[in-house]
Enzyme design. Structure first.
Site, short mmCIF file in Angstrom:
data_model
loop_
_atom_site.label_atom_id
_atom_site.label_comp_id
_atom_site.label_asym_id
_atom_site.label_seq_id
_atom_site.Cartn_x
_atom_site.Cartn_y
_atom_site.Cartn_z
N CYS A 76 -36.07 41.14 -102.28
CA CYS A 76 -37.73 39.58 -102.09
C CYS A 76 -37.33 39.34 -100.74
O CYS A 76 -36.58 38.82 -100.41
CB CYS A 76 -37.99 39.16 -103.32
SG CYS A 76 -39.43 38.62 -102.89
N CYS A 95 -37.04 32.23 -102.08
CA CYS A 95 -36.34 31.07 -102.92
C CYS A 95 -34.59 30.59 -102.86
O CYS A 95 -34.29 32.04 -103.97
CB CYS A 95 -37.09 31.62 -104.45
SG CYS A 95 -38.62 32.47 -104.23
N CYS A 114 -33.00 31.93 -106.21
CA CYS A 114 -33.40 33.58 -106.86
C CYS A 114 -32.23 34.43 -105.75
O CYS A 114 -31.56 35.01 -104.87
CB CYS A 114 -34.26 34.03 -106.25
SG CYS A 114 -35.16 35.12 -107.33
N CYS A 141 -42.59 40.34 -121.35
CA CYS A 141 -42.76 40.39 -119.66
C CYS A 141 -42.11 41.10 -118.80
O CYS A 141 -40.90 40.79 -118.67
CB CYS A 141 -42.58 38.38 -119.76
SG CYS A 141 -42.91 37.43 -121.09
N CYS A 157 -47.44 39.72 -120.54
CA CYS A 157 -47.62 38.74 -118.84
C CYS A 157 -46.96 39.88 -117.93
O CYS A 157 -45.59 40.41 -118.32
CB CYS A 157 -46.91 37.73 -119.94
SG CYS A 157 -46.14 36.32 -118.45
N CYS A 188 -49.39 31.07 -116.95
CA CYS A 188 -48.13 30.74 -117.32
C CYS A 188 -47.55 30.20 -115.79
O CYS A 188 -47.21 30.76 -115.49
CB CYS A 188 -47.24 32.64 -117.52
SG CYS A 188 -45.49 31.87 -117.84
N ARG A 240 -41.82 26.83 -123.06
CA ARG A 240 -40.65 27.69 -123.51
C ARG A 240 -39.34 27.47 -122.87
O ARG A 240 -39.41 27.61 -122.11
CB ARG A 240 -41.56 29.72 -122.31
CG ARG A 240 -42.72 30.00 -123.16
CD ARG A 240 -43.23 31.40 -122.44
NE ARG A 240 -44.46 31.75 -122.71
CZ ARG A 240 -45.36 32.15 -123.77
NH1 ARG A 240 -44.57 32.58 -124.58
NH2 ARG A 240 -46.34 32.40 -123.79
N1 SAM Z 1 -41.39 37.12 -107.63
C1 SAM Z 1 -42.10 36.25 -108.27
C2 SAM Z 1 -42.44 35.27 -108.32
O1 SAM Z 1 -41.56 34.61 -107.62
O2 SAM Z 1 -43.37 34.31 -108.83
C3 SAM Z 1 -41.72 37.02 -110.25
C4 SAM Z 1 -40.12 36.41 -110.02
S1 SAM Z 1 -39.62 35.14 -110.47
C5 SAM Z 1 -37.97 35.52 -111.09
C6 SAM Z 1 -39.59 34.27 -111.89
C7 SAM Z 1 -39.59 33.04 -111.93
O3 SAM Z 1 -38.06 32.78 -112.47
C8 SAM Z 1 -39.32 32.42 -110.95
O4 SAM Z 1 -40.27 31.36 -110.40
C9 SAM Z 1 -38.11 30.79 -111.20
O5 SAM Z 1 -38.81 29.85 -111.75
C10 SAM Z 1 -37.50 31.80 -112.31
N2 SAM Z 1 -35.51 31.75 -111.57
C11 SAM Z 1 -35.72 32.64 -111.03
N3 SAM Z 1 -34.14 32.61 -110.87
C12 SAM Z 1 -33.75 31.89 -111.57
C13 SAM Z 1 -32.38 31.34 -111.48
N4 SAM Z 1 -31.42 31.11 -111.43
N5 SAM Z 1 -32.58 30.03 -112.64
C14 SAM Z 1 -33.48 29.74 -113.24
N6 SAM Z 1 -35.05 30.29 -113.19
C15 SAM Z 1 -34.80 31.26 -112.09
FE1 SF4 Z 2 -38.99 37.05 -104.40
FE2 SF4 Z 2 -37.20 35.88 -106.31
FE3 SF4 Z 2 -38.52 34.32 -105.33
FE4 SF4 Z 2 -39.77 35.84 -107.14
S1 SF4 Z 2 -38.51 34.04 -107.08
S2 SF4 Z 2 -40.81 35.13 -104.84
S3 SF4 Z 2 -38.26 37.52 -106.93
S4 SF4 Z 2 -36.72 35.75 -103.67
#
Ligand code: SAM
Ligand code: SF4
Ligand code: DTB
Length: 340
Positions: A58, A62, A65, A102, A133, A193, A271
């Site tokens: 991606c 973030c 992530c 989801c 979802c 959500c 959740r």
């Molecule tokens: N790319 C999309 C986005 O960012 O909206 C969807 C996927 S993203 C993995 C969905 C959510 O998972 C993120 O917004 C974050 O809140 C949560 N998330 C991701 N990595 C995480 C982590 N290491 N610990 C807790 N929550 C996490």
């Molecule tokens: Fe990409 Fe992860 Fe950020 Fe979602 S949370 S936009 S998958 S880097």
């Protein structure tokens, strides 16, 4: 519908929310539990299954992530899964007792060329009687309309934290981008959500700002995931946390956040999302008491480990909890329609 005593408010001030956080823990839990049972069966928890339909690579940064190109997490990038493979996994989830499926894609936003497959997936999963979802990143109004047309029940797009802390976690987009997509989802008529992550090094005031953002949307999100940061090695936040073990979020503070979300957004599904695999049974029980009424089942989230079905089954027996009946979620979402 029987009359509810609690008034649904979208005019919460930050001070009011901070005051809720400050309540004695027993008082906070009592208030949250009282509101919870006014709107939801307190002994029933919705079971959801997560599937990563497009993993890794991606372009967003973030800090939490594992799927960002900026992370050295060892997660390999894949292409979007075949429609039939996704449907197979959805059928397995339904057989295992899940009510909600989801699906997540590691995209900044879906490309128009991805949409036909996404639409097929939504239609197929919905035809199985599962609540659907998706979380695919930012959406244009047109893409949101296409998902609505396909029958998507919910779109997940987290604000993640308070507005002031956001730029410390993500630099490739801003808070307003998130709110814009949420508006596109709302305008398309899809249930929203949106939640966030607790334990990213934010302050109490940032958590106040996080709940305040969601609780003052014109209409509350129908679903509010509260994640505890899963510290993944090779991510900015995972590595930061590994160096400062004391920075891990305090369990009681996590439960407080769940309780304040429940009090300010009484009708939403709250959740208890990522982070359960390292949470004690007692902390999870407090979260259910504080108004959490949904979990992700199975031993994997998108890429990170999850508690697993066996330990969840044992916990449910211990706590006398049962899975929310399959037809309940749709009823819950009808109850959210604004009063005539
Ligand atoms: N790319 C999309 C986005 O960012 O909206 C969807 C996927 S993203 C993995 C969905 C959510 O998972 C993120 O917004 C974050 O809140 C949560 N998330 C991701 N990595 C995480 C982590 N290491 N610990 C807790 N929550 C996490
Ligand atoms: Fe990409 Fe992860 Fe950020 Fe979602 S949370 S936009 S998958 S880097
Ligand atoms: C949400 O708020 N939590 C879920 C769901 N929405 C998509 C995802 C949690 C992901 C945890 C980290 C991982 O598995 O990589």
């Amino acid at each position: 519908m029987e009359e509810k005593l609690t008034h649904i408010r979208t005019d919460w001030t930050r001070e009011e929310i901070a005051d809720l956080f400050d309540l004695p823990f027993t008082e906070l839990l009592f208030r949250a539990a009282a509101i919870h049972r006014e709107f939801h069966p307190p002994d029933q928890i919705q079971l959801c299954t997560l599937l990563s339909i497009k993993t890794g690579g991606c372009p967003e940064d973030c800090g939490y992530c594992s799927q960002s190109v900026k992370a050295y997490s060892g997660v390999e990038a894949t292409k979007l899964m075949e429609v039939q493979s996704v449907l197979q996994r959805a059928a397995q989830a339904k057989d295992a007792g899940s009510q909600r499926f989801c699906m997540g894609a590691a995209w900044r936003n879906p490309k128009d060329r991805d949409m036909p497959a996404i639409v097929e997936i939504v239609k197929g999963v919905r035809a199985m009687g599962l609540e659907t979802c998706m979380t695919l990143g930012m959406l244009t109004p047109k893409q949101a309309d296409m998902l609505k047309e396909a029958g998507l029940d919910y779109y997940n797009h987290n604000v993640d934290t308070g507005p002031e802390y956001y730029e410390r976690v993500i630099s490739t987009r801003n808070y307003q981008d998130r709110l814009d997509t949420l508006q596109n989802v709302r305008d398309a008529g899809i249930n929203v959500c949106s939640g966030g992550i607790v334990g990213m090094g934010e302050t109490r005031d940032d958590r106040v700002g996080f709940v305040h953002t969601l609780a003052t949307l014109e209409r509350h999100p129908e679903s509010v995931p509260v994640n505890a940061l899963v510290p993944v090695k090779g991510t900015v936040l995972g590595d930061m946390l590994a160096d400062t073990p004391l920075a891990k979020i305090d369990d009681i503070e996590f439960v407080r956040t769940v309780a304040v979300a429940r009090i300010t957004m009484p009708m939403s599904m709250v959740r208890l999302s990522a982070g359960r695999e390292s949470m004690s049974e007692a902390t999870q029980a407090l979260c259910f008491m504080a108004g959490a009424n949904s979990i992700f089942t199975g031993d994997k989230l998108l890429t990170a480990p999850n508690a697993g079905d066996d330990s969840d089954a044992a916990l449910f027996v211990k706590l006398g909890l049962t899975a929310l009946a399959q037809e309940e979620p749709m009823r819950a979402c009808k109850a959210m329609e604004p009063a005539e």
